[in-house]
Structures are given as structure tokens and as C-alpha cells.
Design an enzyme around this catalytic site. Sequence first.
Site: not given
Length: 131
Positions: A48, A55
Site C-alpha cells: 500500500y 495529483e
Amino acid sequence: MTDQELVELAFTMLERSYVPYSHFPVGAALECADGTIFTGCNVENSAYGSTICAERTALVKAVSEGHRDDFTRIAVVGNSTDPCWPCGACRQMLYEFAPDLTVLVARKDHSFVKLSLKELLPHGFGPKSMD
């Protein structure tokens, strides 16, 4: 390009997101002063911590193409009823290059909130903080 057009461009990136874990696609469109636009989507990873947000994808694409200090606006969009706010890591990365950036944060109905990056990250830490 209008604010709404930049938001719509960011929405086109949702379909490119790789989100097998969160199932929460995010799109971004980053505008430079010369009108060049860099888009991005989130790309998840089974480790993860290796996931990259939309962005930062757009920002890294722009920097890798030679843009560093000419960013004017970014649109960040998702499929939620609340605005798709940039995370802290994205706020910091954007602040590094564009503390005066305008941020358009959209909901799934394509309505958006417009504010400055300094409103999202007051008292930000950037290159000038190192002087």
C-alpha cells in the site's frame, strides 16, 4: 480553459485509475502557465505504501517534462458525494513546486470547490523554509 473544463479533463482520468484495493478512482489535471496540461490517475499497489495518488502522478509527469515553477491550477476529482480532497502527501508535494496554486476539488456530480493550496496547507514547508 475554464475551471469547469479543467475539472472535466480530470474526470476523464478516472477510467485509467488502477484501484483493485480501494475501488476509489481519482483523476487530476495540472495546468501550467503556458496552458500545458498534465493529467494523472491514482495507481494502487499491493504494498500500500507504494501507491501513488492522481495529483502526484500529474505533478511527476510535469516535472519530468521540465516544468518546475509554472503551475497555476490543479483539478482533483473522484466518485464521491464529498469533494475529493488531496491527501497530506499530495498537498506537500504540490507546495514544493507551487505554493500559490489554485485547487479545484470536485464531487461526483462534477460540482467543485475552488480554493488556494495555502488554504489546504496553511504554514506549509517548502524550499524557502530551508533558507
